[in-house]
Design a protein around this motif. Structure first.
Motif, mmCIF file in Angstrom:
data_model
loop_
_atom_site.group_PDB
_atom_site.id
_atom_site.type_symbol
_atom_site.label_atom_id
_atom_site.label_comp_id
_atom_site.label_asym_id
_atom_site.label_seq_id
_atom_site.Cartn_x
_atom_site.Cartn_y
_atom_site.Cartn_z
ATOM 1 N N GLU A 133 -5.763 69.673 5.373
ATOM 2 C CA GLU A 133 -4.796 70.017 4.321
ATOM 3 C C GLU A 133 -3.837 71.062 4.868
ATOM 4 N N ASP A 134 -2.549 70.862 4.613
ATOM 5 C CA ASP A 134 -1.538 71.816 5.102
ATOM 6 C C ASP A 134 -1.352 72.937 4.068
ATOM 7 N N LYS A 135 -2.298 73.883 4.097
ATOM 8 C CA LYS A 135 -2.251 74.988 3.120
ATOM 9 C C LYS A 135 -1.025 75.869 3.318
ATOM 10 N N VAL A 136 -0.641 76.087 4.582
ATOM 11 C CA VAL A 136 0.521 76.946 4.861
ATOM 12 C C VAL A 136 1.781 76.352 4.259
ATOM 13 N N LYS A 137 2.002 75.044 4.465
ATOM 14 C CA LYS A 137 3.192 74.398 3.893
ATOM 15 C C LYS A 137 3.171 74.471 2.369
ATOM 16 N N ASN A 138 1.995 74.240 1.754
ATOM 17 C CA ASN A 138 1.900 74.276 0.288
ATOM 18 C C ASN A 138 2.238 75.661 -0.251
ATOM 19 N N LEU A 139 1.748 76.708 0.435
ATOM 20 C CA LEU A 139 2.057 78.074 0.002
ATOM 21 C C LEU A 139 3.548 78.375 0.148
ATOM 22 N N LEU A 140 4.132 77.906 1.246
ATOM 23 C CA LEU A 140 5.566 78.138 1.469
ATOM 24 C C LEU A 140 6.400 77.435 0.408
ATOM 25 N N GLN A 142 5.431 76.791 -2.652
ATOM 26 C CA GLN A 142 5.267 77.546 -3.901
ATOM 27 C C GLN A 142 6.259 78.708 -3.961
ATOM 28 N N ILE A 143 6.330 79.465 -2.858
ATOM 29 C CA ILE A 143 7.239 80.621 -2.818
ATOM 30 C C ILE A 143 8.677 80.157 -2.932
ATOM 31 N N GLN A 144 9.003 79.032 -2.286
ATOM 32 C CA GLN A 144 10.371 78.513 -2.338
ATOM 33 C C GLN A 144 10.761 78.120 -3.761
ATOM 34 N N GLU A 145 9.779 77.716 -4.546
ATOM 35 C CA GLU A 145 10.040 77.301 -5.938
ATOM 36 C C GLU A 145 9.941 78.469 -6.914
ATOM 37 N N GLY A 146 9.726 79.690 -6.395
ATOM 38 C CA GLY A 146 9.717 80.872 -7.251
ATOM 39 C C GLY A 146 8.357 81.287 -7.748
ATOM 40 N N MET A 147 7.298 80.651 -7.297
ATOM 41 C CA MET A 147 5.944 81.025 -7.726
ATOM 42 C C MET A 147 5.331 81.954 -6.684
ATOM 43 N N GLU A 148 4.533 82.888 -7.162
ATOM 44 C CA GLU A 148 3.880 83.848 -6.270
ATOM 45 C C GLU A 148 2.426 83.421 -6.030
ATOM 46 N N PRO A 149 2.026 83.210 -4.781
ATOM 47 C CA PRO A 149 0.612 82.892 -4.513
ATOM 48 C C PRO A 149 -0.245 84.139 -4.661
ATOM 49 N N ASP A 150 -1.540 84.014 -4.457
ATOM 50 C CA ASP A 150 -2.426 85.179 -4.569
ATOM 51 C C ASP A 150 -2.101 86.177 -3.464
ATOM 52 N N GLU A 151 -2.512 87.435 -3.681
ATOM 53 C CA GLU A 151 -2.140 88.541 -2.800
ATOM 54 C C GLU A 151 -2.629 88.325 -1.371
ATOM 55 N N GLU A 152 -3.843 87.793 -1.204
ATOM 56 C CA GLU A 152 -4.394 87.591 0.137
ATOM 57 C C GLU A 152 -3.560 86.575 0.911
ATOM 58 N N SER A 153 -3.192 85.469 0.263
ATOM 59 C CA SER A 153 -2.383 84.440 0.925
ATOM 60 C C SER A 153 -0.996 84.972 1.262
ATOM 61 N N LEU A 154 -0.426 85.766 0.322
ATOM 62 C CA LEU A 154 0.914 86.323 0.549
ATOM 63 C C LEU A 154 0.904 87.275 1.737
ATOM 64 N N ASN A 155 -0.097 88.141 1.823
ATOM 65 C CA ASN A 155 -0.202 89.070 2.959
ATOM 66 C C ASN A 155 -0.366 88.324 4.272
ATOM 67 N N TYR A 156 -1.136 87.217 4.234
ATOM 68 C CA TYR A 156 -1.330 86.404 5.436
ATOM 69 C C TYR A 156 0.009 85.849 5.937
ATOM 70 N N LEU A 157 0.812 85.333 5.002
ATOM 71 C CA LEU A 157 2.110 84.765 5.386
ATOM 72 C C LEU A 157 3.090 85.845 5.850
ATOM 73 N N LYS A 158 2.972 87.040 5.280
ATOM 74 C CA LYS A 158 3.902 88.127 5.628
ATOM 75 C C LYS A 158 3.535 88.790 6.947
ATOM 76 N N THR A 159 2.303 89.233 7.073
ATOM 77 C CA THR A 159 1.922 90.076 8.207
ATOM 78 C C THR A 159 1.407 89.287 9.404
ATOM 79 N N THR A 160 0.555 88.277 9.131
ATOM 80 C CA THR A 160 -0.032 87.530 10.242
ATOM 81 C C THR A 160 0.940 86.484 10.790
ATOM 82 N N ARG A 161 1.515 85.679 9.881
ATOM 83 C CA ARG A 161 2.375 84.574 10.331
ATOM 84 C C ARG A 161 3.860 84.942 10.347
#
Length: 494
Positions: A133-140, A142-161
């Protein structure tokens, strides 16, 4: 339009809750609305409060993965469902041109696909699972459509990736102010004839008597010029006359030969001196004097054995950028010898040029300060006495002298002073008595002696203004703020 819209809206409504939303509803540019809000607030037509919203947006890399899928999923899908594929083949398939880049799909995808245990690495790559499953694409998405994912996923996309970044939006909420009116009154700002005649009908803008006026544009004197002015004042107080130093280009004859400096001296090499290409040679020299200088160089005279070499006129004719202002002194003494002798005190402060490597303490051009006294029967004691008088006026009284060698002075002395800040003796100048081999060919009387000394202008200026790099004082890297801020110079005044 923005001003009319804001004041008109507040006529029937208590508040504009969001300047961004207001701009969209009235088809206005938000930047223009913000400028109008600030202007109306200054006149107290409105009161406003800051609004700040922080949102998450995709980076360029994040937008790419939202459209094409994450690198790890692209990597996984490039591996055949059955069998295996070589890494070289994968690289050509995923990143044919940019595989070495840190953001290439091949490099990033291989890291995360192995970490997620989707594939087995090595020279040959094969799948360990059949579906992902492409979780990264799905999270991206969501953000593109104006929805905020959970804090852990958001931090992962911001700091790690680093696929998501924060975007700060600033706006205002607006209410009526104490001076509110549906239309802003235009204030008269000029005391013109027409405004004074109709003053009862006009509202004049309040004048702020505490406001400062516009700063007056003015030039500022460079620290070198301030220190130079002090040196000039000291020389004049001692009865010295300034020599003309406006000829930066000099012939080798006046710069070297007239000073009894041999033509094979290292200072005359192109590694130390700037020679001119055009005009490469001087057009005229005083022939009778040239002949006497040639004679004293080749075979001596006036009590000297000379240098015993073949003196060449073509060397003397070469033009150069003067390496010292002593070239000016040689011209002045020659001119003095052509008249009935009169004792003189001369000084000069101007630029000289040396072919040196630029560093913290050296430049290819700098200023030389030179003083000389010409009179009957002068001795080394007179030189020491004049130096002590001169440096005492600079506030330097603790002097020492060390024997030295110069081609055109004998005896010669280096001048040292004790530096309280450094806690040691430092050289501050050079001095000596001009040789008879230099003076007598000019035609000066036999009992006339010349005592002279020299020092740089940059070194005392750097000490006075606490500058440790000469390139901060002189040249194209100088900070203009330094010139504006530096204080006046007070040499020798405690």
């Amino acid at each position: 339009m923005a001003e009319e819209a804001i004041l008109g809206y507040l006529l029937d409504n208590e508040e504009i809750t969001d300047s961004g939303q207001f701009s969209d509803e009235h088809n206005l540019n938000h930047d223009e609305v913000v400028n109008v809000i600030k202007r109306l607030h200054a006149f107290r037509y409105i009161d406003c409060q800051n609004i700040k919203r922080v949102s998450s947006v995709l980076t360029d890399e994040g937008k790419k993965y939202a459209a094409e899928g994450s690198p790890e999923v692209q990597y996984f899908l490039a591996v055949p469902a059955e069998g295996s594929i070589s890494k070289d083949e994968l690289q050509k398939k995923l990143s044919p041109s940019d595989w070495k880049s840190k953001t290439s799909v091949f490099r990033i995808g291989s890291i995360y696909a192995v970490t997620n245990k989707w594939v087995e690495g090595g020279k040959q790559v094969s799948r360990k699972v059949q579906h992902v499953e492409d979780k990264v694409k799905n999270l991206l998405l969501q953000i593109q459509e104006g929805m905020e994912p959970d804090e852990e996923s958001l931090n992962y996309l911001k700091t790690t990736r680093r696929l998501v970044e924060e975007k700060v939006w600033k706006g205002y909420s607006v209410k009526k102010g104490p001076n509110y009116a549906p239309k802003r009154m235009s204030f008269a700002t000029d005391l013109s004839r027409e405004n004074l005649q109709n003053w009862k009908e006009l509202e004049f803008k309040e004048y702020n008597f505490n406001a400062k006026g516009q700063p007056v544009d003015a030039g500022h004197v460079h620290p070198l010029l301030k220190v130079r002015k002090q040196f000039k004042d000291i020389f004049r107080q001692m009865g010295f006359e300034e020599m003309p130093t406006n000829n930066f280009v000099e012939s080798s004859f006046w710069n070297f030969d007239a000073l009894f400096q041999p033509q094979q001296h290292p200072a005359r090499d192109s590694h130390d001196t700037f020679f001119l290409k055009a005009p490469s040679t001087t057009r005229e020299l005083p022939e009778d004097y040239v002949e006497r200088v040639k004679q004293v160089h080749e075979s001596g005279g006036y009590g000297s054995r000379g240098y015993n070499y073949d003196w060449k006129r073509e060397e003397a004719n070469k033009n150069l950028l003067r390496t010292h202002t002593t070239a000016v002194s040689s011209r002045m003494l020659y001119a003095l010898a052509k008249k009935p002798f009169t004792p003189k005190k001369y000084f000069s402060i101007d630029r000289v040029f040396r072919n040196e490597a630029v560093d913290r303490t050296h430049l290819a051009e700098f200023h030389q300060i030179e003083g000389l006294v010409c009179d009957h029967g002068l001795t080394l004691g007179d030189l020491i006495g004049v130096l002590q008088d001169f440096f005492s006026r600079l506030g330097i009284s603790n002097l020492r002298f060390k024997p030295a060698y110069n081609p055109y002075t004998e005896p010669s002395m280096e001048i040292f002073s004790y530096h309280e800040g450094l806690g040691k003796w430092v050289e501050i100048g050079n001095s000596g008595m001009f040789r008879p081999e230099m003076l007598l060919p000019m035609g000066l009387p036999e009992d006339v002696r010349v005592i002279a000394w020299g020092l740089s202008l940059e070194r005392p200026t750097m000490i006075l203004y606490e500058i440790d790099n000469i390139r901060d004082l002189f040249g194209h890297k100088v900070d203009l703020g330094l010139i504006k801020r530096n204080p006046i110079c007070r040499i020798g005044i405690e």
